[in-house]
Scaffold this motif. Structure first.
Motif, PDB file in Angstrom:
ATOM      1  N   GLY A   1      40.737   8.283  35.626  1.00 38.48           N
ATOM      2  CA  GLY A   1      40.371   7.026  34.991  1.00 38.48           C
ATOM      3  C   GLY A   1      41.440   6.549  34.022  1.00 38.48           C
ATOM      4  N   VAL A   2      42.120   7.506  33.377  1.00 42.99           N
ATOM      5  CA  VAL A   2      43.171   7.169  32.403  1.00 42.99           C
ATOM      6  C   VAL A   2      44.182   6.219  33.047  1.00 42.99           C
ATOM      7  CG1 VAL A   2      45.086   8.132  31.069  1.00 42.99           C
ATOM      8  CG2 VAL A   2      42.938   9.370  31.202  1.00 42.99           C
ATOM      9  N   HIS A   3      44.618   6.548  34.262  1.00 39.39           N
ATOM     10  CA  HIS A   3      45.639   5.722  34.915  1.00 39.39           C
ATOM     11  C   HIS A   3      45.059   4.376  35.355  1.00 39.39           C
ATOM     12  CE1 HIS A   3      48.809   8.557  34.633  1.00 39.39           C
ATOM     13  NE2 HIS A   3      48.116   9.503  35.233  1.00 39.39           N
TER      14      HIS A   3
ATOM     15  N   GLY B   1      44.011   2.282  40.603  1.00 35.22           N
ATOM     16  CA  GLY B   1      43.036   3.357  40.408  1.00 35.22           C
ATOM     17  C   GLY B   1      43.037   4.334  41.569  1.00 35.22           C
ATOM     18  N   ASP B   2      41.893   4.967  41.784  1.00 34.65           N
ATOM     19  CA  ASP B   2      41.797   6.065  42.756  1.00 34.65           C
ATOM     20  C   ASP B   2      42.083   5.652  44.194  1.00 34.65           C
ATOM     21  OD1 ASP B   2      41.061   7.657  40.671  1.00 34.65           O
ATOM     22  OD2 ASP B   2      39.167   8.329  41.537  1.00 34.65           O
ATOM     23  N   VAL B   3      41.922   4.368  44.520  1.00 34.27           N
ATOM     24  CA  VAL B   3      42.036   3.931  45.923  1.00 34.27           C
ATOM     25  C   VAL B   3      43.489   3.855  46.404  1.00 34.27           C
ATOM     26  CG1 VAL B   3      42.122   1.408  45.535  1.00 34.27           C
ATOM     27  CG2 VAL B   3      40.962   2.316  47.567  1.00 34.27           C
TER      28      VAL B   3
ATOM     29  N   LEU C   1      42.172  -4.591  45.058  1.00 34.25           N
ATOM     30  CA  LEU C   1      41.196  -3.538  45.350  1.00 34.25           C
ATOM     31  C   LEU C   1      41.164  -2.512  44.220  1.00 34.25           C
ATOM     32  CD1 LEU C   1      42.267  -3.063  49.081  1.00 34.25           C
ATOM     33  CD2 LEU C   1      40.233  -4.254  48.274  1.00 34.25           C
ATOM     34  N   ASP C   2      39.985  -2.329  43.643  1.00 29.84           N
ATOM     35  CA  ASP C   2      39.787  -1.293  42.605  1.00 29.84           C
ATOM     36  C   ASP C   2      38.441  -0.642  42.892  1.00 29.84           C
ATOM     37  OD1 ASP C   2      39.853   0.278  40.365  1.00 29.84           O
ATOM     38  OD2 ASP C   2      39.431  -1.338  38.951  1.00 29.84           O
ATOM     39  N   THR C   3      38.373   0.006  44.047  1.00 28.72           N
ATOM     40  CA  THR C   3      37.087   0.510  44.552  1.00 28.72           C
ATOM     41  C   THR C   3      36.915   2.018  44.367  1.00 28.72           C
ATOM     42  OG1 THR C   3      38.135   0.625  46.721  1.00 28.72           O
ATOM     43  CG2 THR C   3      36.773  -1.291  46.295  1.00 28.72           C
TER      44      THR C   3
ATOM     45  N   PHE D   1      26.321  -3.279  37.126  1.00 31.88           N
ATOM     46  CA  PHE D   1      26.842  -2.385  36.084  1.00 31.88           C
ATOM     47  C   PHE D   1      27.945  -1.472  36.610  1.00 31.88           C
ATOM     48  CE2 PHE D   1      22.566  -3.506  34.841  1.00 31.88           C
ATOM     49  CZ  PHE D   1      22.751  -3.884  33.520  1.00 31.88           C
ATOM     50  N   GLN D   2      28.943  -1.259  35.776  1.00 37.64           N
ATOM     51  CA  GLN D   2      29.992  -0.286  36.075  1.00 37.64           C
ATOM     52  C   GLN D   2      29.734   0.940  35.195  1.00 37.64           C
ATOM     53  OE1 GLN D   2      32.246   0.297  38.172  1.00 37.64           O
ATOM     54  NE2 GLN D   2      33.796   1.572  37.208  1.00 37.64           N
ATOM     55  N   ILE D   3      29.580   2.098  35.847  1.00 38.09           N
ATOM     56  CA  ILE D   3      29.350   3.338  35.099  1.00 38.09           C
ATOM     57  C   ILE D   3      30.696   3.865  34.606  1.00 38.09           C
ATOM     58  CG2 ILE D   3      28.422   5.710  35.208  1.00 38.09           C
ATOM     59  CD1 ILE D   3      26.265   3.691  35.869  1.00 38.09           C
ATOM     60  N   TYR D   4      30.763   4.256  33.350  1.00 39.25           N
ATOM     61  CA  TYR D   4      31.986   4.836  32.801  1.00 39.25           C
ATOM     62  C   TYR D   4      31.936   6.358  33.023  1.00 39.25           C
ATOM     63  CZ  TYR D   4      35.754   5.795  29.518  1.00 39.25           C
ATOM     64  OH  TYR D   4      36.921   6.232  28.949  1.00 39.25           O
ATOM     65  N   SER D   5      32.691   6.813  34.040  1.00 39.06           N
ATOM     66  CA  SER D   5      32.558   8.204  34.509  1.00 39.06           C
ATOM     67  C   SER D   5      32.867   9.239  33.428  1.00 39.06           C
ATOM     68  CB  SER D   5      33.477   8.441  35.706  1.00 39.06           C
ATOM     69  OG  SER D   5      34.804   8.129  35.359  1.00 39.06           O
ATOM     70  N   GLY D   6      33.770   8.905  32.514  1.00 37.64           N
ATOM     71  CA  GLY D   6      34.128   9.857  31.449  1.00 37.64           C
ATOM     72  C   GLY D   6      32.929  10.249  30.607  1.00 37.64           C
TER      73      GLY D   6
HETATM   74  C1  FAD Z   1      32.075  13.406  36.293  1.00 46.63           C
HETATM   75  C2  FAD Z   1      33.420  12.754  36.222  1.00 46.63           C
HETATM   76  C3  FAD Z   1      34.066  12.713  34.999  1.00 46.63           C
HETATM   77  C4  FAD Z   1      35.324  12.137  34.908  1.00 46.63           C
HETATM   78  N1  FAD Z   1      35.937  12.125  33.695  1.00 46.63           N
HETATM   79  C5  FAD Z   1      37.142  11.571  33.580  1.00 46.63           C
HETATM   80  C6  FAD Z   1      37.791  11.531  32.307  1.00 46.63           C
HETATM   81  O1  FAD Z   1      37.245  11.993  31.283  1.00 46.63           O
HETATM   82  N2  FAD Z   1      39.028  10.982  32.253  1.00 46.63           N
HETATM   83  C7  FAD Z   1      39.638  10.471  33.363  1.00 46.63           C
HETATM   84  O2  FAD Z   1      40.762   9.975  33.246  1.00 46.63           O
HETATM   85  N3  FAD Z   1      39.056  10.493  34.576  1.00 46.63           N
HETATM   86  C8  FAD Z   1      37.820  11.024  34.712  1.00 46.63           C
HETATM   87  N4  FAD Z   1      37.218  11.053  35.937  1.00 46.63           N
HETATM   88  C9  FAD Z   1      37.903  10.442  37.103  1.00 46.63           C
HETATM   89  C10 FAD Z   1      37.545   8.977  37.133  1.00 46.63           C
HETATM   90  O3  FAD Z   1      36.174   8.807  37.341  1.00 46.63           O
HETATM   91  C11 FAD Z   1      38.214   8.212  38.260  1.00 46.63           C
HETATM   92  O4  FAD Z   1      39.556   8.562  38.369  1.00 46.63           O
HETATM   93  C12 FAD Z   1      38.087   6.727  37.943  1.00 46.63           C
HETATM   94  O5  FAD Z   1      36.731   6.349  37.905  1.00 46.63           O
HETATM   95  C13 FAD Z   1      38.822   5.873  38.940  1.00 46.63           C
HETATM   96  O6  FAD Z   1      38.666   4.546  38.523  1.00 46.63           O
HETATM   97  P1  FAD Z   1      38.711   3.370  39.545  1.00 46.63           P
HETATM   98  O7  FAD Z   1      38.804   2.135  38.721  1.00 46.63           O
HETATM   99  O8  FAD Z   1      39.734   3.626  40.565  1.00 46.63           O
HETATM  100  O9  FAD Z   1      37.324   3.399  40.327  1.00 46.63           O
HETATM  101  P2  FAD Z   1      35.767   3.555  39.869  1.00 46.63           P
HETATM  102  O10 FAD Z   1      35.693   3.762  38.427  1.00 46.63           O
HETATM  103  O11 FAD Z   1      35.263   4.580  40.783  1.00 46.63           O
HETATM  104  O12 FAD Z   1      35.207   2.131  40.197  1.00 46.63           O
HETATM  105  C14 FAD Z   1      35.097   1.675  41.519  1.00 46.63           C
HETATM  106  C15 FAD Z   1      34.168   0.488  41.576  1.00 46.63           C
HETATM  107  O13 FAD Z   1      34.221  -0.081  42.875  1.00 46.63           O
HETATM  108  C16 FAD Z   1      32.913  -0.211  43.424  1.00 46.63           C
HETATM  109  N5  FAD Z   1      33.058  -0.010  44.867  1.00 46.63           N
HETATM  110  C17 FAD Z   1      33.303   1.153  45.502  1.00 46.63           C
HETATM  111  N6  FAD Z   1      33.413   0.945  46.831  1.00 46.63           N
HETATM  112  C18 FAD Z   1      33.234  -0.378  47.025  1.00 46.63           C
HETATM  113  C19 FAD Z   1      33.230  -1.207  48.183  1.00 46.63           C
HETATM  114  N7  FAD Z   1      33.430  -0.689  49.383  1.00 46.63           N
HETATM  115  N8  FAD Z   1      32.998  -2.526  48.028  1.00 46.63           N
HETATM  116  C20 FAD Z   1      32.809  -3.058  46.801  1.00 46.63           C
HETATM  117  N9  FAD Z   1      32.810  -2.324  45.657  1.00 46.63           N
HETATM  118  C21 FAD Z   1      33.018  -1.005  45.772  1.00 46.63           C
HETATM  119  C22 FAD Z   1      32.109   0.864  42.737  1.00 46.63           C
HETATM  120  O14 FAD Z   1      30.750   0.553  42.755  1.00 46.63           O
HETATM  121  C23 FAD Z   1      32.710   0.806  41.336  1.00 46.63           C
HETATM  122  O15 FAD Z   1      32.138  -0.257  40.606  1.00 46.63           O
HETATM  123  C24 FAD Z   1      35.949  11.613  36.059  1.00 46.63           C
HETATM  124  C25 FAD Z   1      35.284  11.651  37.286  1.00 46.63           C
HETATM  125  C26 FAD Z   1      34.026  12.202  37.371  1.00 46.63           C
HETATM  126  C27 FAD Z   1      33.334  12.246  38.713  1.00 46.63           C
END
Ligand code: FAD
Length: 369
Positions: free
Chosen positions: A292-294, A278-280, A103-105, A38-43
């Protein structure tokens, strides 16, 4: 067969899986490596803390998407990349070779200086760990009348966590205390002054204590830069993002802040067969905040570019929105919108956020053949 390896089930990779099911690639073996089904939707995490959502409302099951995209799901965690030898290492000990890597970690919570808090420290990320711990914490809050909780961080995530934790705490223990500590740069420093004022006023009205000081962690709480200690039963770290350790030995060129340096195609500036979203990553051509928006907006471009590389087509650049919309939830079903220099607030803003968030999860939650 060419090997396309996707690491992390983050926002952008959801779009990649969707695109791959609509555009089947011949002669390509696709693997998604991520620790959980499962992927948690942080928003929506703050809404889950506040009790507005059940866990199933805020998570996306990756399995149907992987299956429909003719990919293989590997439940594992990557602990190393060797970009020069085109391989990654997993915590299980396996080494996987790739032709094309995406990479989208995400990022990790920066807990430097807070480590001394030990068992009382709860970083927001990994979200799965936070979700596993929060119900037990709420139980403890209910049992201890003078429970004291500190949240460290000054961004939108820490604000939303503070409001939602306060809302949840009030239902089980009206005497529990909550304090939000942020550095001298201030609360929501990148948001308009009106948003900052509205959030600050609302917090003060609810009795959330606000402290503007640098902190270090101590055994019984946090030590402020003025020498005072704030005693806490638990300290939630919602501080800024930090890059994962494995990046430093990856051989990839990194940005000044230690994330993967990428160009307008979300491609590593040093290795043309590595993409990051994403964040990485850190874009080198334009400043993009970690949100998350980006990650969501870049997803469709990433999908097209991965397929373009595999089929020798032209890549498309992704131009991030200069002023993305942020909807900051405030515990009860009230929210503040922050968009460029504008701000809006009210219960209707929360309903708007709820509509967008539920829509995103619904989009990726339908069952697939
Ligand atoms: C409480 C909270 C609320 C937020 N609300 C908002 C909001 O309303 N709007 C907004 O724009 N942003 C919000 N953000 C920021 C947002 O969560 C992040 O910017 C966003 O999740 C980044 O997305 P991503 O796809 O880069 O990574 P993530 O969503 O973090 O997904 C990364 C995935 O990679 C997996 N993973 C991680 N490391 C590894 C590894 N080493 N090997 C394999 N898999 C791995 C994880 O399990 C996960 O499935 C919020 C953050 C938090 C903490």
């Amino acid at each position: 067969m060419k090997k396309l390896v996707l690491v992390g089930g983050g926002h952008a990779h959801l779009f990649v899986l969707k695109y791959l099911l609509e555009h089947h690639l011949e002669g390509v073996q696709i693997t998604l490596i991520t620790p959980d089904y499962f992927q948690i939707y942080s928003g929506m995490l703050p809404g889950w803390i506040a009790g507005h959502y059940a866990l199933e409302n805020i998570q996306i099951d990756l399995r149907p998407w992987v299956k429909a995209a003719h990919a293989t799901l590997m439940l594992d965690t990557m602990v190393g990349v060797n970009a020069d030898s085109r391989s990654i290492r997993l915590v299980s000990g396996r080494v996987i070779q790739y032709d094309l890597l995406s990479l989208d970690t995400g990022s990790e919570t920066n807990i430097s200086g807070l480590e001394f808090i030990g068992k009382r420290l709860l970083p927001v990320k990994p979200l799965s760990n936070f979700i596993g711990t929060w119900p037990r914490l709420l139980d403890e809050i209910q049992k201890k009348p003078d429970y004291a909780l500190v949240i460290v961080g000054g961004g939108a995530a820490s604000v939303e966590i503070a409001f939602s934790v306060h809302f949840a705490m009030q239902k089980v223990n009206t005497h529990a205390k909550i304090c939000l500590v942020f550095s001298e740069t201030g609360l929501l420093a990148s948001h308009p002054i009106k948003v900052r004022q509205q959030i600050t006023e609302r917090m003060q009205r609810l009795g959330i204590q606000l402290i503007s000081h640098r902190v270090t962690g101590v055994e019984n709480g946090v030590l402020l830069s003025n020498g005072h200690t704030v005693v806490a039963d638990v300290v939630i770290a919602a501080t800024g993002a930090q890059p994962p350790d494995w990046l430093s030995t990856s051989g990839l060129i990194l940005s000044n802040d230690g994330f993967i340096a990428v160009d307008a195609f979300q491609r590593s500036v040093s290795h043309a067969n590595v993409f990051a979203t994403g964040d990485v990553c850190s874009r080198q051509d334009v400043s993009v905040t970690r949100s998350g928006v980006h990650a969501v907006h870049a997803g469709p471009f990433l999908a097209k570019n991965l397929c373009a590389v595999l089929s020798d087509h032209v890549l498309q650049s992704y131009q991030p929105h200069r002023s993305p919309l942020y909807l900051i939830s405030c515990g009860d079903q009230y929210a503040v919108a922050s968009w460029g220099k504008f701000s809006y607030r009210g219960y209707w803003v929360w309903r708007w956020k709820n509509y967008i968030d539920r829509g995103f999860v619904r989009k990726f939650s339908r069952s697939l053949q």
